[in-house]
Design an enzyme around this catalytic site. Structure first.
Site, PDB file in Angstrom:
ATOM      1  N   GLU A 235      -0.004 -11.796  76.531  1.00  0.00           N
ATOM      2  CA  GLU A 235      -0.828 -10.662  76.944  1.00  0.00           C
ATOM      3  C   GLU A 235      -2.284 -10.852  76.527  1.00  0.00           C
ATOM      4  O   GLU A 235      -2.916  -9.949  75.979  1.00  0.00           O
ATOM      5  CB  GLU A 235      -0.262  -9.361  76.364  1.00  0.00           C
ATOM      6  CG  GLU A 235       1.147  -9.071  76.854  1.00  0.00           C
ATOM      7  CD  GLU A 235       1.701  -7.730  76.402  1.00  0.00           C
ATOM      8  OE1 GLU A 235       1.332  -7.242  75.335  1.00  0.00           O
ATOM      9  OE2 GLU A 235       2.520  -7.168  77.165  1.00  0.00           O
TER      10      GLU A 235
ATOM     11  N   ASP B 179      11.187  -5.882  77.310  1.00  0.00           N
ATOM     12  CA  ASP B 179      10.386  -5.191  76.296  1.00  0.00           C
ATOM     13  C   ASP B 179      11.348  -4.258  75.579  1.00  0.00           C
ATOM     14  O   ASP B 179      12.540  -4.471  75.629  1.00  0.00           O
ATOM     15  CB  ASP B 179       9.221  -4.439  76.958  1.00  0.00           C
ATOM     16  CG  ASP B 179       8.000  -4.422  76.043  1.00  0.00           C
ATOM     17  OD1 ASP B 179       8.194  -4.516  74.824  1.00  0.00           O
ATOM     18  OD2 ASP B 179       6.885  -4.320  76.546  1.00  0.00           O
TER      19      ASP B 179
ATOM     20  N   GLU C 205       7.713   4.089  72.068  1.00  0.00           N
ATOM     21  CA  GLU C 205       6.831   3.808  73.202  1.00  0.00           C
ATOM     22  C   GLU C 205       7.491   4.112  74.547  1.00  0.00           C
ATOM     23  O   GLU C 205       6.889   4.738  75.414  1.00  0.00           O
ATOM     24  CB  GLU C 205       6.401   2.336  73.150  1.00  0.00           C
ATOM     25  CG  GLU C 205       5.573   1.911  74.346  1.00  0.00           C
ATOM     26  CD  GLU C 205       5.133   0.448  74.288  1.00  0.00           C
ATOM     27  OE1 GLU C 205       5.500  -0.270  73.346  1.00  0.00           O
ATOM     28  OE2 GLU C 205       4.413   0.031  75.205  1.00  0.00           O
TER      29      GLU C 205
HETATM   30  C1  BDP Z   1       4.363  -3.930  74.585  1.00  0.00           C
HETATM   31  C2  BDP Z   1       3.344  -2.890  74.211  1.00  0.00           C
HETATM   32  C3  BDP Z   1       2.045  -3.496  73.764  1.00  0.00           C
HETATM   33  C4  BDP Z   1       2.313  -4.534  72.683  1.00  0.00           C
HETATM   34  C5  BDP Z   1       3.303  -5.547  73.191  1.00  0.00           C
HETATM   35  C6  BDP Z   1       3.732  -6.520  72.121  1.00  0.00           C
HETATM   36  O1  BDP Z   1       3.105  -2.060  75.318  1.00  0.00           O
HETATM   37  O2  BDP Z   1       1.212  -2.470  73.299  1.00  0.00           O
HETATM   38  O3  BDP Z   1       1.145  -5.153  72.286  1.00  0.00           O
HETATM   39  O4  BDP Z   1       4.467  -4.908  73.612  1.00  0.00           O
HETATM   40  O5  BDP Z   1       4.830  -6.333  71.601  1.00  0.00           O
HETATM   41  O6  BDP Z   1       5.581  -3.279  74.615  1.00  0.00           O
HETATM   42  O7  BDP Z   1       3.025  -7.452  71.809  1.00  0.00           O
END
Ligand code: BDP
Length: 716
Positions: free
Chosen positions: A307, A381, A409
């Protein structure tokens, strides 16, 4: 007249007393209500004796004194020698008289370094209660366990308990930014007040450490995985050291997230290439500096090439190259690296489900021995329901650390009552079949299948500056649960819920029966009204709040909900079988059997693995469309039942905490209806079928739901 005023004042005072803000968590130490128990406790606890005066033993003693005063109403005297029946002796096993020690040697061996022994023993001819272990922190754990027995009103007449943790690393991961915002946090700001550290030690830090020690948490990653290199600067490291000094007494090590590009961003180097000697040198020097300030620093957690985060691949190196460079830097100090496997790339057209596995499995065996690969519980996730991650069982040469998300979340954020132990347990008990039947995820992460000595579990924390720490009063239970399960993943969701309810609210039977029912069903209910039958990732963009299955315009395909549900005129769901993305092939054949065949696939994960026709007949006899309607409506209806059940519990709960939960359950019902209506109206545009007439029809249009905006939703 005077009398009326007086009465009014008394009533007002009483109702104020009868109100709690939740700050004390499960360590409330309110007077024991069961009079018979109380009488027996008083007899069995007449004095406290502590062998030794280390900070940790002192903390254990202070906790015991505080708790016993609250629970029994008495201040129990501290003695230096056992002269009467009912003495509680706190002692590191090394300070026990030889004769006593040899009597319990077998148990001490079983207890290991962190485990404890609580045992009724004759000491100096007196009936005493021994709380011991092979380290001071073990004694502290023993004290907290003993207090749990009292708080939950268990008998202590003749006890002999040996308990040791199943996992070595029991960590919280804070996604806290240096600005004090918390990524995916719904309970206020970060509790780390960087501005006033290191000079000012907020009492919260101590209470945080107490709460963690009480459930066996022994490490905390202070900073967000989306890391900021500034935390590694000399000024901030002093602040980190101040926190470490507080936590050390409670057996908690501090860890940080390492931004891979730190040598460039703050070190003035031209590259962060892990094979470049100058980069390695930079990290070695930085690590040395850290250990000079924090001799027991735990190590780094790293999110790299994920990401948008920098990482070794920016220099055409592998995850192993990156992890090993850092591992070498911390190895001389016994530090570890937790390297996250949460990776997926916009450039890779493959099903996101498969990407982490494809990248990491070839690296098995290439990591240094002080590296753990930290794997989220599922491949996409932290979805409300998700099959276990196929990496579990697929990297036998690498210790895998479990990463659960405690902050909600995707599970109702700050407004929904969702007890997560059943989710954690579902994953831990899943059978990977990696070494035949019974190769559960739990056995993969505890290292027993492959004889790894490093093992652990992390929970992404749900803690913030809200007065009750977690926002929703019941979110505290999820913090409690992650600790208890890290200590012993065999504990049941029921037992953990009951312990927590007894300590947090009341020991009364009818309260417990009803409140635990709410908790134990809550996760399934949430799944039902939001993501039933294996639907996933259909939440709002960015903030992830509420439903938005229609979103299809984001830059990266796998950020769009339509990528995951694939609804069309034929049906709905992601075909991950051989005729689709084949993600299912990443599981062992026996595990696959659970899902492979559309006709026998367990229905809770059906749409995770199959694209299913709208007219498909489900086990209930309903068509898939009818079943979808059934789940969305039933889920929302069950929230109403949760509301009713809670209302019936008002006499057991102080008015502030009662009212808070009551209001939030109302919000939750509205949100459940929102999920239900928005999703069904949207999916209906594909199924072209009516919502069965038995159900109350949505009173808003799809357009209405599509237009909802939440500009400043928290955690984003
Ligand atoms: C996702 C979240 C994000 C996190 C990412 C992670 O939306 O904010 O940075 O995972 O785990 O679920 O790195």
């Amino acid at each position: 007249m005077k009398k009326t005023v007086f009465t009014l004042l008394v009533v007002l005072a009483a109702s104020r007393l009868w109100a709690e803000d939740g700050y004390d968590l499960w360590l409330r130490y309110k007077p024991i209500e069961n009079k018979t128990r109380l009488a027996s406790y008083r007899q069995l606890m007449t004095a406290i004796q502590v062998n030794g005066n280390t900070a940790t033993l002192q903390a254990a003693k202070e906790e015991l004194l505080l708790a016993l005063k609250g629970l029994t109403g008495y201040t129990i005297p501290v003695t230096t020698i056992t002269t009467k029946n009912g003495t509680i002796l706190l002692s590191n096993s090394s300070s026990l008289p030889g004769s006593l020690r040899s009597l319990i040697q077998k148990d001490l061996d079983k207890a290991g370094t962190e485990g404890f022994l609580i045992s009724s023993q004759k000491i100096n001819g007196k009936n005493s209660l021994l709380i011991t272990g092979n380290s001071d922190v073990a004694v502290l754990y023993g004290v907290f366990h003993f207090l749990r027995l009292l708080q939950t009103e268990q008998p202590i007449n003749s006890i002999h308990i040996v308990s040791s943790p199943r996992l070595k690393l029991r960590l919280l991961n804070h996604w806290d930014n240096l600005t004090r915002t918390v990524e995916r946090g719904y309970a206020g700001f970060s509790i780390w007040n960087w501005h006033t550290l290191p000079g000012y030690i907020d009492k919260r830090y101590v209470d945080y450490a107490r709460a963690n020690a009480s459930i066996g948490i022994n490490g905390t990653v202070l900073t967000n995985v989306n890391a900021n290199a500034v935390i590694l600067s000399a000024d901030y490291l002093k602040k980190v050291a101040a926190l470490a000094n507080v936590f050390r007494t409670y057996g908690i090590k501090v860890y940080l997230t390492a931004r891979f590009s730190a040598p460039v961003e703050t070190g003035g180097l031209k590259t962060a290439d892990p094979l470049d000697p100058a980069v390695q040198q930079w990290w070695n020097t930085k690590v040395k500096e850290i250990y000079q300030l924090i001799p027991d620093f735990g190590g780094f957690l790293v999110k790299a090439n994920s990401e948008g985060q920098p990482g070794p691949q920016d220099y055409k190196r592998t995850h192993a190259d990156g992890a090993n460079m850092l591992a070498d830097a911390v190895a001389p100090y016994n530090g570890i690296i937790m390297w996250r496997a949460f990776v997926y790339s916009a450039e890779v057209p493959d099903d996101r489900h498969k990407q982490a596995y494809n990248e990491f499995v070839p690296l098995d065996g290439k990591f240094r021995s002080n590296v753990m690969v930290q794997v989220k519980n599922g491949a996409i996730d932290f979805m409300p329901r998700e099959p276990f991650h196929p990496l579990f069982g697929a990297m036998p040469k690498t210790p895998l650390m479990m990463e659960f998300q405690v902050t909600q979340e995707y599970l109702g954020q700050g407004t929904n009552l969702v007890y997560l132990a059943p989710l954690f347990k579902e994953v831990l008990q899943s059978d990977t079949y990696y070494k035949g039947k019974g190769s559960t995820v739990a056995k993969v992460i505890d290292g027993s299948l492959d004889h790894h000595s490093l093992n652990g579990m992390a929970g992404v924390a749900n803690i913030g500056t809200d007065i009750n720490w977690c926002g929703h009063p019941f979110a505290q239970a999820n913090w409690y649960a992650i600790g208890r399960l890290s200590w012993d993943y065999n504990l049941s969701s029921e037992q953990i819920a009951e312990e927590w309810l007894r300590m947090t609210y009341s020991n009364k039977g009818s309260f417990l029966a009803n409140a635990s029912k709410i908790m134990l069903q809550s996760r399934d209910i949430m799944v039902q009204y939001s993501n039933p039958i294996g639907l996933h990732h259909i939440m709002g963009t960015g903030h992830h709040y509420g439903p938005a299955p229609w979103v299809n315009n984001l830059n990266r395909p796998e950020w769009n909900p339509v990528y995951y549900h694939k609804a069309d005129s034929i049906g709905i769901g992601f075909n991950r079988t051989g005729s689709g993305s084949s993600a299912i092939a990443q599981y062992f054949p026996e595990a696959r059997k659970l899902w492979e065949d559309i006709n026998t696939c367990e229905e809770k994960n059906l749409l995770w693995f199959h694209h299913v026709p709208w007219d498909f007949t489900m086990k209930s006899g309903r068509t898939l469309w009818e079943e979808l309607c059934y789940h969305y409506y039933t889920g929302a209806e069950k929230v109403k039942q949760m509301q009713q059940t809670w209302k019936g519990l008002h006499s057991f709960v102080d008015k502030d905490r009662f009212e808070q939960v009551r209001q939030l359950l109302t919000v939750q019902y509205d949100e459940a209806v929102w999920w239900r209506n928005a999703c069904l109206l949207y999916f209906q545009t594909f199924s072209k079928k009516p919502i069965p007439a038995v159900y109350e029809q949505p009173d808003k249009t799809l357009e209405y739901y599509k237009k909802l905006r939440f500009l400043y939703a928290p955690g984003n």
